[in-house]
Design an enzyme around this catalytic site. Structure first.
Site: not given
Ligand code: M6R
Length: 588
Positions: A583, A2
C-alpha cells in the site's frame, strides 16, 4: 519497505505483535515473522504469506516478555521463508527486524565473509544481524551504535539479544519508527497506529534507544542520553474493519460519497487567504501512481479555471529531472499515505529550490504533512486496500475545491454536494460492472481511451485494472491510437471509451470507430446514452448521472474501479492484496 512492531509486556506479547502487524501490513505482505524472548531464550517463527498463516504456526514461548515482529515487502532476496524477518545473527545471539535498505550491504558482506561470517539469507538485513555480534562491548546499546555507524542507507531496526535483559534495542535513519510506553506496555512500531491511545515518541534520524518495561532511554550516536518530547496524542488514523464486505476495496469504493462529504466539510476550514498569500505564478503537482493521476487532473483544473501554467510530474522523475522551479512556484504534493519515498524526496528537492509547498495527504501525522507549509486533508478515512479508490476521488475533488476557492467562486462546494448524493448510483454501477466484468476477465489486454480529463480517467482505470487483475492494460488519448498503438488492436480487443465532455463526443467517437473497424470491441462510459443509431457500435454502454461537468471525472472513475474489482474477484485473485505490491511505497 516493511512494517515492524516490538513489544515489552508481562502478558500477551504475541497478540500485540500479531495485532500490530495487521495494522502495518499496508507496508508489505510477502512474508511475516515473530521473535519471542524470555530472559534466556529467543524463539523465531516465520512464514512466506500472510499473518493468519503465522498465527497458526506460532506457539507461545513460556515466560515471553518481549517480542519483535515484521511484515516484509521484498527488496533484496526473493520472497521465501528463509529471507523473511526476524533475521538471526551469528549463533542466534542477536535477532533483528529491519525496514529500509542497507545500500552498502555488498561491501559489508565481503568484509564479513572475510571475517569468516556465513550468510544464511539473501537479504541486505542480515549484515546488520551479523555486525551486532562482531564486538564484545560491555553494553549492548554500544553494539547497536557501532553497527549502525557501518551502515549506509535507510533503516528502522528493532533488535533483541539472547541471554540478556528483556529489552529491545532500536535505531532509525530515514525509515519511520515510533515508540510508546506506559506502566503496562512498551511498544515500538513503524506506525503509531499500532499503539494504545496516548502520547508517543517519534524517532529522528540518528537516534537509538533501549526500550524497557516502563521506560525508554534515547541516545544519540555518541552514546549520550538525550531527552525527547512526546508527540501529543491525536486520534490517529481510524482503525478500519471490513464490516459486511468481502473485501476492503469494495467497502472503500462504496464509502466514496461519505468521504467526499467529509472532504467538503474539512475543506471549508482551510484558510484560502493563506494559500493566496503564497503569491505563486506557476504550479507543479507531484505524486506517484494514482496520486500522480490526481495531479494530472489538478493541472487541468488550474489551467482551465485559473489560466495558470500548471504541470503534473511523477515524483520519481521530479527528483532527478531539471524542472524549472523557484520561489514563484507552488509545488503541490499529493499522497494518500504521506510516506511515499519518491514523493518525500521530491518535496525535499522542491524545498531546496525555495518553492512553496502545499500537500494533500490522508494522514495528518505523516512525513509529507510535517514537511509542508500548508496541508489540505484528503479526508478519505482509512484506505486499506492496496488499490487506491476513495482517496483518488477525494484528491481530485480536493484539487477542484482548491482551484474554485482560489478563483473566488462563492459557492464553490455546491457542485461537489451533488456528487455526494450519488450513494445509490454506486449500487447500480456495481450491477452493471459485474456483468461487464465477465467479458473482460477473459481478455489478455484492454485499452482505455478518452480526451482531456477523460484521458486521465482512462489512465487511472487502466492502472486499477492491471494492478489487481494482472491484465495488460494501456490508456491513450483517443487521438493517439492511430499513431502506433492501433496495430495492437485485433479481433475482439476491448476498448473502453470514456466521454464526459459533450464538446469532445464526436472526436472521441471517431477514434473509437477507427479501432472498431480494426476488429476492436467498444465499451462506452459516457455522460449521455448513445443515439439509437449508434447503439450497434457498442457491446456495452453506461451513462453517468448528471453532475457539473468538471466533476464528472469523480463519477466516471467509480464504474471503472468496480469493473477492476469484479474482474479481480472473477479471476480468483485477492483485490486487497495484489501480488508484488504494498500500500505504501516507502523505498525508492
Ligand atoms: O500513498 P501515495 O498516494 O503516495 O501512493 C502512491 C502510489 O503508490 C499509489 O497511488 C499506487 O499507485 C496505488 N496502489 C494505485 O492504486
Amino acid at each position: 519497505m516493511c512494517g515492524i512492531v516490538g513489544v515489552i509486556s508481562d502478558e500477551d506479547c504475541q497478540k500485540y505483535i500479531f495485532d500490530g502487524l495487521k495494522l502495518v501490513q499496508y507496508r508489505g505482505y510477502d512474508s511475516v515473522g515473530i521473535c519471542q524472548k524470555n530472559n534466556d531464550t529467543l524463539k523465531v517463527d516465520k512464514v512466506k504469506g500472510l499473518i493468519d498463516k503465522l498465527v497458526c504456526k506460532t506457539s507461545n514461548l513460556e515466560g515471553c516478555k518481549v517480542a519483535i515482529g515484521h511484515t516484509r515487502w521484498a527488496t533484496h532476496g526473493s520472497v521465501c521463508e528463509e529471507n523473511a524477518h526476524p533475521i538471526e545473527g551469528k549463533d542466534k545471539e542477536w535477532v533483528i527486524v529491519h525496514n529500509g535498505i542497507v545500500e552498502n550491504y555488498q561491501q559489508l558482506m565481503c568484509n564479513l565473509q572475510r571475517e569468516g561470517e556465513v550468510f544464511k539469507t539473501q537479504t541486505d538485513s542480515e549484515s546488520i544481524a551479523l555486525l551486532l555480534s562482531l564486538n564484545n562491548f560491555d553494553d549492548p546499546i554500544k553494539n547497536l551504535i557501532w553497527t549502525i555507524k557501518q551502515l549506509k542507507g535507510s533503516y528502522a531496526i528493532c533488535a533483541v539479544k539472547k541471554e540478556s535483559n528483556n529489552y529491545i534495542y532500536a535505531a532509525k535513519n530515514k525509515s519511520p519508527l515510533y515508540a510508546f510506553c506506559n506502566d503496562k506496555i512498551t511498544m515500538l512500531a513503524s506506525d503509531p497506529i499500532c499503539f494504545p491511545d496516548g502520547d508517543y515518541y517519534k524517532f529522528e534520524d540518528g537516534e537509538v534507544c533501549v526500550a524497557k518495561k516502563g521506560e525508554i532511554v534515547f541516545y544519540n550516536l555518541n552514546g549520550v542520553v538525550i531527552e525527547k518530547q512526546k508527540q501529543k496524542f491525536q486520534p490517529i488514523r481510524e482503525k478500519a474493519d471490513k464490516g459486511d464486505y468481502e473485501h476492503y476495496m469494495l467497502k472503500e469504493i462504496y464509502e466514496t460519497p461519505e468521504a467526499l462529504k467529509n472532504l467538503t466539510k474539512n475543506f471549508l476550514n482551510i484558510d484560502i487567504k493563506n494559500i493566496k498569500k503564497l503569491k505563486f505564478s506557476n504550479v507543479k503537482l507531484i505524486g506517484c501512481g494514482t496520486a500522480y493521476h490526481s495531479c494530472l487532473m489538478g493541472a487541468i483544473y488550474f489551467r482551465k479555471f485559473l489560466k495558470i501554467d500548471a504541470e503534473a510530474i511523477y515524483a520519481s522523475e521530479f527528483r532527478y529531472g531539471d524542472y524549472v522551479i523557484g520561489s514563484k512556484t507552488l509545488c503541490i504534493f499529493v499522497s494518500q499515505s504521506g510516506e511515499t519515498a519518491d514523493t518525500i524526496a521530491a518535496l525535499l528537492k522542491a524545498k531546496t529550490k525555495k518553492a512553496k509547498i502545499l500537500s494533500f495527504t490522508n494522514v495528518p501525522y505523516s512525513t509529507i504533512s510535517s514537511l509542508s507549509n500548508i496541508v489540505i486533508p484528503i479526508s478519505a478515512g482509512p484506505e486499506i486496500a492496496v488499490a487506491s479508490t476513495k482517496a483518488y476521488s477525494c484528491q481530485v475533488a480536493g484539487l477542484y475545491l482548491l482551484v474554485m476557492a482560489l478563483k473566488g467562486e462563492k459557492h464553490y462546494y455546491k457542485a461537489l454536494k451533488q456528487v455526494c448524493e450519488l450513494a445509490n448510483e454506486t449500487e447500480k454501477f456495481f450491477i452493471n460492472m459485474a456483468d461487464f466484468a465477465q467479458d473482460i476477465a477473459q481478455k489478455q489486454k484492454v485499452f482505455f481511451i478518452g480526451k482531456d480529463s477523460d484521458y486521465v480517467t482512462a489512465l487511472e482505470g487502466a492502472l486499477k485494472l492491471k494492478e489487481i487483475s494482472y491484465i495488460n492494460c494501456s490508456a491513450l488519448p483517443a487521438g493517439e491510437l492511430k499513431h502506433g498503438t492501433i496495430s495492437l488492436i485485433e479481433s475482439k480487443t476491448p476498448i473502453i471509451v470514456i466521454i464526459t465532455n459533450k464538446n469532445l463526443y464526436e472526436k472521441v467517437m471517431n477514434s473509437a470507430l477507427e479501432a472498431k473497424s480494426r476488429g476492436g470491441k467498444l465499451y462506452l462510459i459516457s455522460y449521455k446514452p448513445p443515439e439509437i443509431c449508434e447503439l450497434e457500435n457498442f457491446e456495452f454502454c453506461l451513462s453517468l448521472p448528471k453532475v457539473a461537468q468538471p466533476l464528472l471525472c469523480v463519477v466516471s472513475i467509480l464504474p471503472l474501479q468496480l469493473l477492476s474489482y469484479n474482474v479481480s474477484v472473477l479471476k480468483g485473485l485477492d483485490p486487497d492484496k495484489p501480488r508484488n505490491l504494498a500500500k505504501s511505497v516507502t523505498v525508492e
